[in-house]
Write an enzyme that holds these catalytic residues in place. Structure first.
Site: not given
Ligand code: NVA
Ligand code: CP
Length: 318
Positions: A102, A129, A132, A223, A291
């Site tokens: 990540r 992502h 997801q 989101d 997930r």
């Molecule tokens: N768009 C959000 C998704 C979190 C899972 C972010 O990048 O923070």
């Molecule tokens: N949806 C998601 O990726 O959640 P986290 O940021 O908690 O991993």
């Protein structure tokens, strides 16, 4: 060997294979049958951003597959003190069997993958992502929706919207995106998705009116308005997204049995009202649980497609 960096790198058939595997492994897990598909394998999990779901689901998932997960926060490893991504990749990938990362820029993930001798999974970048979205499609199927008409309302220029675009384009379903002006998806990604959509027959439309997007949809999703790394834009974004909350009046335009999905974490009474969130909590937390199952499907699929790597994880031609 295949990496899982973006949905655009896979055919529809391959994406559906991952979901089928995930469904099979989920059913086995629910029957307390833990098949060691990845016995003695180690998954390195590099996090440059916070996480609840991604960390817990990957770590639990690899354990249930017979392996072990290594949580590597950039605060704790030398990457956070400036060790180059390519050196980190060349070291870690010689010690583990698969890596999940990540990070911020998608190019950092691509750089890691280019230097890794084991499969690399995108656990979220600023651009995409994809784990997801495999999860979300699995959840849509599980909710009994056969022909999804998906409305995405909110921030267009973010990892979730971009991955929705790729998923719709690859699988060929209808996606309507409603965003405020100035927060539209990345035009390069839109162009790529529209090209792919020509082949799959997906209908993808863009606009700024959430009501137009949600009208007769059977999946409504959104989101956060402030993604990780955008914290200093919070005030300006909250103003820009005024009118884009998914609330009861907006949801009333969708099909009667429409589901509401959210990747989480959710910010109540910003992108979604408290009432709509709680009304659809069953779907949202099924999505969260999935997930775990979806990513097991992805990991096992990647493991089964690494025919150029020997048992120790080093390339056969080395
Ligand atoms: N768009 C959000 C998704 C979190 C899972 C972010 O990048 O923070
Ligand atoms: N949806 C998601 O990726 O959640 P986290 O940021 O908690 O991993």
């Amino acid at each position: 060997m295949r990496h899982f960096l973006s949905l655009k790198d896979f055919t529809k058939k391959e994406l559906l294979e991952m979901i089928t595997l995930a469904q099979k492994i989920k059913a086995q897990t629910k029957n307390k049958k833990f098949v060691p598909y990845m016995e003695h394998q180690t998954l390195g999990m590099i996090f440059e951003k916070s996480s609840t779901r991604t960390r817990v689901s990957f770590e639990t998932g690899i354990y249930q597959l017979g392996g072990v997960g290594l949580f590597l926060s950039s605060n704790d490893i030398q990457l956070g003190r400036g060790e180059p991504m390519k050196d980190t990749a060349r070291v870690i990938s010689r010690m583990v069997d698969m890596v999940m990362i990540r990070t911020f820029e998608h190019s950092k993930l691509e750089e890691f993958a280019a230097h890794s001798i084991v499969p690399v999974i995108n656990g979220l970048t600023d651009s995409y992502h994809p784990v997801q979205l495999i999860t979300d499609y699995m959840t849509i199927i599980e909710c009994g929706i056969i022909e999804p008409i998906v409305a995405f309302v909110g921030d267009g220029n973010n990892n979730m919207t971009h991955s929705w675009l790729m998923l719709a384009a690859k699988l060929g379903f209808e996606l309507r995106v409603a965003t405020p002006k100035g927060y539209e998806p990345d035009p390069i990604i839109v162009q790529e998705a529209l090209e792919i959509a020509k082949e799959s027959g997906a209908t993808i439309t863009f606009g700024s009116d959430p009501k137009v997007a949600v009208e007769n949809a059977n999946v409504v999703t959104t989101d956060t308005w402030v993604s990780m790394g955008q914290e200093n834009e919070k005030e300006i974004r909250i103003k820009a997204f005024n009118g884009y909350m998914v609330d009861a009046s907006l949801m009333s335009l969708a099909q009667e049995n429409a589901i509401f999905l959210h990747c989480l974490p959710a910010y109540r009474d910003y992108e979604v009202s408290e009432a709509i969130f709680e009304k659809h909590a069953d779907e949202i937390f099924l999505e969260a649980e999935n997930r775990l199952h979806a990513q097991k499907g992805i990991m096992v699929w990647l493991d089964q497609h690494r025919d150029n790597v020997n048992e120790k994880g080093t390339m056969n031609n080395e």
